[in-house]
Design an enzyme around this catalytic site. Sequence first.
Site, mmCIF file in Angstrom:
data_model
loop_
_atom_site.group_PDB
_atom_site.id
_atom_site.type_symbol
_atom_site.label_atom_id
_atom_site.label_comp_id
_atom_site.label_asym_id
_atom_site.label_seq_id
_atom_site.Cartn_x
_atom_site.Cartn_y
_atom_site.Cartn_z
ATOM 1 N N LYS A 253 0.831 -1.210 0.000
ATOM 2 C CA LYS A 253 0.000 0.000 0.000
ATOM 3 C C LYS A 253 0.868 1.263 0.000
ATOM 4 O O LYS A 253 0.659 2.173 -0.804
ATOM 5 C CB LYS A 253 -0.917 0.017 1.228
ATOM 6 C CG LYS A 253 -1.935 -1.097 1.280
ATOM 7 C CD LYS A 253 -2.894 -0.936 2.444
ATOM 8 C CE LYS A 253 -2.203 -0.981 3.788
ATOM 9 N NZ LYS A 253 -1.590 -2.293 4.075
ATOM 10 N N THR A 254 1.833 1.298 0.920
ATOM 11 C CA THR A 254 2.693 2.481 1.009
ATOM 12 C C THR A 254 3.533 2.641 -0.245
ATOM 13 O O THR A 254 3.703 3.761 -0.754
ATOM 14 C CB THR A 254 3.611 2.376 2.243
ATOM 15 O OG1 THR A 254 2.808 2.224 3.420
ATOM 16 C CG2 THR A 254 4.465 3.622 2.387
ATOM 17 N N ALA A 255 4.052 1.521 -0.779
ATOM 18 C CA ALA A 255 4.845 1.586 -2.012
ATOM 19 C C ALA A 255 4.023 2.142 -3.163
ATOM 20 O O ALA A 255 4.520 2.921 -3.986
ATOM 21 C CB ALA A 255 5.376 0.197 -2.361
ATOM 22 N N GLU A 278 2.619 5.566 10.036
ATOM 23 C CA GLU A 278 3.236 4.253 10.233
ATOM 24 C C GLU A 278 4.750 4.317 10.145
ATOM 25 O O GLU A 278 5.454 3.728 10.959
ATOM 26 C CB GLU A 278 2.681 3.270 9.200
ATOM 27 C CG GLU A 278 3.141 1.845 9.406
ATOM 28 C CD GLU A 278 2.522 0.891 8.405
ATOM 29 O OE1 GLU A 278 2.343 -0.285 8.752
ATOM 30 O OE2 GLU A 278 2.226 1.320 7.272
ATOM 31 N N GLN A 402 -6.548 -0.772 6.204
ATOM 32 C CA GLN A 402 -6.298 -2.199 6.370
ATOM 33 C C GLN A 402 -7.554 -2.993 6.020
ATOM 34 O O GLN A 402 -8.674 -2.483 6.105
ATOM 35 C CB GLN A 402 -5.895 -2.511 7.812
ATOM 36 C CG GLN A 402 -4.544 -1.971 8.209
ATOM 37 C CD GLN A 402 -3.397 -2.826 7.696
ATOM 38 O OE1 GLN A 402 -3.560 -3.616 6.764
ATOM 39 N NE2 GLN A 402 -2.229 -2.682 8.277
ATOM 40 N N ARG A 422 -11.966 -2.929 6.969
ATOM 41 C CA ARG A 422 -11.854 -3.185 8.402
ATOM 42 C C ARG A 422 -12.502 -2.094 9.253
ATOM 43 O O ARG A 422 -12.346 -0.911 8.997
ATOM 44 C CB ARG A 422 -10.372 -3.302 8.763
ATOM 45 C CG ARG A 422 -10.107 -3.734 10.192
ATOM 46 C CD ARG A 422 -8.618 -3.925 10.385
ATOM 47 N NE ARG A 422 -8.294 -4.207 11.772
ATOM 48 C CZ ARG A 422 -7.069 -4.372 12.219
ATOM 49 N NH1 ARG A 422 -6.056 -4.295 11.376
ATOM 50 N NH2 ARG A 422 -6.839 -4.616 13.489
ATOM 51 N N GLU A 423 -13.251 -2.512 10.268
ATOM 52 C CA GLU A 423 -13.752 -1.709 11.380
ATOM 53 C C GLU A 423 -14.938 -0.806 11.064
ATOM 54 O O GLU A 423 -15.582 -0.316 11.972
ATOM 55 C CB GLU A 423 -12.641 -0.850 12.010
ATOM 56 C CG GLU A 423 -11.662 -1.675 12.797
ATOM 57 C CD GLU A 423 -10.599 -0.825 13.462
ATOM 58 O OE1 GLU A 423 -10.292 -1.091 14.626
ATOM 59 O OE2 GLU A 423 -10.075 0.080 12.806
ATOM 60 N N GLY A 425 -18.208 -0.022 8.058
ATOM 61 C CA GLY A 425 -18.846 -0.004 6.746
ATOM 62 C C GLY A 425 -19.015 1.403 6.222
ATOM 63 O O GLY A 425 -19.259 1.602 5.029
ATOM 64 N N ARG A 466 -17.669 6.068 -7.814
ATOM 65 C CA ARG A 466 -18.918 6.830 -7.822
ATOM 66 C C ARG A 466 -19.133 7.559 -9.152
ATOM 67 O O ARG A 466 -20.266 7.748 -9.573
ATOM 68 C CB ARG A 466 -18.911 7.836 -6.666
ATOM 69 C CG ARG A 466 -20.185 8.615 -6.471
ATOM 70 C CD ARG A 466 -20.173 9.295 -5.117
ATOM 71 N NE ARG A 466 -20.383 8.358 -4.022
ATOM 72 C CZ ARG A 466 -20.046 8.596 -2.765
ATOM 73 N NH1 ARG A 466 -19.454 9.722 -2.452
ATOM 74 N NH2 ARG A 466 -20.274 7.699 -1.823
#
Length: 531
Positions: A253-255, A278, A402, A422-423, A425, A466
Amino acid sequence: MLRLLLYIKPIQSDQLMDPLASSSRKISGNARRKPVNDTTESLGKLPPQAVDIEEVVLGALMLEQHALSSVIDILKVESFYKEAHQNIYEAIVQLFNNSDPVDIKTVVHQLRKNGKLELVGGSYYIADLTTRVNSAANIEYHARIISEQSIKRQLIRISSELVTDAYEDTTDVFQLLDRTEQALFQVSESHIRKNYDKMSSLLTKAISQIEERKNKKDGLTGVPSGFTALDRITSGWQPSDLVIIAARPGMGKTAFVVSAMRNAAIDHGQGVAIFSLEMSSVQLVNRLISAEAELESEKLKRGEMADYEWEQLLHKTSKLSEAPIFIDDTPGLSILELRAKARRLAQQHDIKLLIIDYLQLMSGGDANKNSGGNREQEIASISRALKGIAKELNIPVIALSQLSRAVETRGGDKKPQLSDLRESGSIEQDADMVMFLYRPEYYGITQGEDGAPLNGTAEVIIAKHRNGKLDTVQLKFIGKFTKFADLDVLTNESYGSSFPSSGNTDSGYTITMPSKGAQDTSAAGDDPMPF
């Protein structure tokens, strides 16, 4: 005569020596006898206020039924200086929220219900307010005067607290700066609201933008990502869009965002800011150096490079020092701090792209901690705030996220889905675009269903768009340089097959698979297209 002079002298000596001394002592004695209760009175100043206009506005609200609709987004209860007026306006807003009529009788009834009728001066004072004005013709202008006075009082309060804290030796000056900046931002955020636009002006603006896009030969209307195939689908990262890029740890992701950041800043001269929660800023710069100079990150980490590699590093990274890239590695960044810093960067450096790495490491701030909400609610508020920043600054905001472990437990090729976010919706709801990074090689999948090698390839799966179509883009992942690049044109030597002879051989195109029935199987050894 001598006796008379000696008798008078002790009485008049003080006055003869200093005529003002006795009068000053009298004043100071009076001051001691009459203590001053209000510090503003002792300084000869009163807080900014417009009590007479407050009376006019409250009277107008009780005279005309629809007057409140014009000022309810301008005035708050605390905007009024006089406490009685705060209680009256609070009662009026309560009636409005209950869809009840607003007049003298209903306001008196509501105040009596709240137990505050006598505190405001009784029903006579409520009736007297309506005699201060004839109509609500200028109520919006009057309301803005009250709001301006309220803003001044808030600024005085913030300044007073700042002065008090600044004199304290135990105060952390940087925390004081952050608190002051947040307080000032909250004042502006709570009072400045955008009004509606008419269709005529919006239509003119939309047509003007379409004409501008027509004149652009490359078809890019946003900030370029530098990946040809991706830009063909998105036309670049679009202003006011919130883009979520999600993947499991280790997917790159970071790359990916560092490569996109480098392309936008160096190749296209667009200002980019990245908030790295991070990695440290130096670690991020090392990744940029490795990708730009094409030197293995392990060599940079150990510093074991040959002379020609040092020359290569210095030569290829000369552009990086000139690049409009701004890195902030503040850990545990709150949404208020992010908004304040993003505003400064936009004003001072005209940034065109904002990147957050990554969303789950942010904190919602003191408001979320005090509300006792769970982590899912905090992430939901963060994602909404990120969308608000994108709209306010009119720039694209890219936030990394993530994925849950559900991806790992799923059978098959383990490609991510929207339900894996994650975490919360709400991330899916707030985002204008959701992309997943997927590298088959990560799961030990080295060949496609058609036997084509998948080593060093990555997929950018556009799962939500969208304002455009959904698609999957193939990119090259160069692990030793931690960078992404356009996928090279496939050749016979590489894969035992070739592209259809359409004459279109630009690198980075998305690859559309023909149906089984449409494939030419007459030639021996022809395999279906890879990916």
